[in-house]
Design a protein around this motif. Structure first.
Motif, PDB file in Angstrom:
ATOM      1  N   ASN A  49     -38.510  83.514  66.775  1.00 32.03           N
ATOM      2  CA  ASN A  49     -38.515  84.936  67.142  1.00 32.03           C
ATOM      3  C   ASN A  49     -37.520  85.224  68.262  1.00 32.03           C
ATOM      4  N   LYS A  50     -37.467  84.333  69.240  1.00 30.05           N
ATOM      5  CA  LYS A  50     -36.544  84.513  70.365  1.00 30.05           C
ATOM      6  C   LYS A  50     -35.093  84.458  69.880  1.00 30.05           C
ATOM      7  N   ALA A  51     -34.782  83.485  69.042  1.00 26.82           N
ATOM      8  CA  ALA A  51     -33.419  83.346  68.529  1.00 26.82           C
ATOM      9  C   ALA A  51     -33.034  84.554  67.674  1.00 26.82           C
ATOM     10  N   MET A  52     -33.951  85.014  66.853  1.00 31.98           N
ATOM     11  CA  MET A  52     -33.650  86.168  65.999  1.00 31.98           C
ATOM     12  C   MET A  52     -33.485  87.437  66.829  1.00 31.98           C
ATOM     13  N   SER A  53     -34.254  87.543  67.901  1.00 28.26           N
ATOM     14  CA  SER A  53     -34.107  88.686  68.798  1.00 28.26           C
ATOM     15  C   SER A  53     -32.729  88.663  69.453  1.00 28.26           C
ATOM     16  N   ASN A  65     -18.926  87.164  67.001  1.00 24.21           N
ATOM     17  CA  ASN A  65     -18.414  85.846  67.381  1.00 24.21           C
ATOM     18  C   ASN A  65     -19.375  85.138  68.332  1.00 24.21           C
ATOM     19  N   ASP A  66     -19.973  85.896  69.259  1.00 25.17           N
ATOM     20  CA  ASP A  66     -20.955  85.295  70.162  1.00 25.17           C
ATOM     21  C   ASP A  66     -22.187  84.817  69.389  1.00 25.17           C
ATOM     22  N   ALA A  71     -25.281  80.133  67.573  1.00 24.29           N
ATOM     23  CA  ALA A  71     -26.003  79.393  66.533  1.00 24.29           C
ATOM     24  C   ALA A  71     -25.777  77.889  66.627  1.00 24.29           C
ATOM     25  N   THR A  72     -24.666  77.473  67.258  1.00 25.96           N
ATOM     26  CA  THR A  72     -24.350  76.042  67.309  1.00 25.96           C
ATOM     27  C   THR A  72     -24.186  75.490  68.715  1.00 25.96           C
ATOM     28  N   ASP A  73     -24.068  76.348  69.708  1.00 25.38           N
ATOM     29  CA  ASP A  73     -23.811  75.900  71.088  1.00 25.38           C
ATOM     30  C   ASP A  73     -25.022  76.224  71.966  1.00 25.38           C
ATOM     31  N   GLU A  74     -25.832  75.209  72.235  1.00 29.04           N
ATOM     32  CA  GLU A  74     -27.077  75.422  72.979  1.00 29.04           C
ATOM     33  C   GLU A  74     -26.830  75.952  74.390  1.00 29.04           C
ATOM     34  N   PHE A  76     -24.309  77.750  75.473  1.00 29.82           N
ATOM     35  CA  PHE A  76     -23.890  79.146  75.361  1.00 29.82           C
ATOM     36  C   PHE A  76     -25.085  80.035  75.037  1.00 29.82           C
ATOM     37  N   ARG A  77     -25.933  79.560  74.120  1.00 23.32           N
ATOM     38  CA  ARG A  77     -27.132  80.318  73.745  1.00 23.32           C
ATOM     39  C   ARG A  77     -28.015  80.536  74.975  1.00 23.32           C
ATOM     40  N   ARG A  78     -28.176  79.506  75.791  1.00 22.43           N
ATOM     41  CA  ARG A  78     -28.975  79.644  77.014  1.00 22.43           C
ATOM     42  C   ARG A  78     -28.348  80.660  77.970  1.00 22.43           C
ATOM     43  N   SER A  79     -27.040  80.670  78.045  1.00 23.96           N
ATOM     44  CA  SER A  79     -26.387  81.650  78.925  1.00 23.96           C
ATOM     45  C   SER A  79     -26.612  83.070  78.400  1.00 23.96           C
ATOM     46  N   LEU A  80     -26.654  83.221  77.090  1.00 19.88           N
ATOM     47  CA  LEU A  80     -26.933  84.537  76.516  1.00 19.88           C
ATOM     48  C   LEU A  80     -28.387  84.950  76.765  1.00 19.88           C
ATOM     49  N   TYR A  81     -29.316  84.004  76.668  1.00 20.41           N
ATOM     50  CA  TYR A  81     -30.716  84.314  76.997  1.00 20.41           C
ATOM     51  C   TYR A  81     -30.796  84.836  78.430  1.00 20.41           C
TER      52      TYR A  81
END
Length: 89
Positions: A49-53, A65-66, A71-74, A76-81
């Motif tokens: 749910n968190k990822a889809m949000s 692009n982000d 989807a592949t860079d953990e 980067f994903r954490r920085s977006l969270y």
């Protein structure tokens, strides 16, 4: 004869205690296993749910692009969270 009876009673009492302990240990192990399974299921659902949000927010902002990179860079994903105020837990 009294001593033999007493020893048998003691053996029976000890055996009954051991059986009760084994039953308790089995039930405890089963409960732990069930709890872990429920926790995993809940964790997977929460993470999904968190990822889809996050993906929804990125796509709504035109940040395709982000989204692809997240989807592949953990890291980067954490920085977006963090950017969107989505807690780690």
């Amino acid at each position: 004869m009294q001593t033999a009876m007493s020893n048998q009673q003691q053996r029976q009492m000890i055996w009954s205690r051991k059986l009760a302990q084994m039953d308790h240990d089995t039930q405890l192990a089963s409960a732990k296993k069930e709890g872990r399974a429920e926790g995993r299921t809940a964790g997977i659902a929460e993470g999904t749910n968190k990822a889809m949000s996050l993906m929804s927010r990125l796509f709504s902002l035109g940040r395709t692009n982000d989204a692809m990179r997240a989807a592949t860079d953990e890291d980067f994903r954490r920085s977006l969270y963090a950017e969107f105020g989505m807690s780690e837990n």
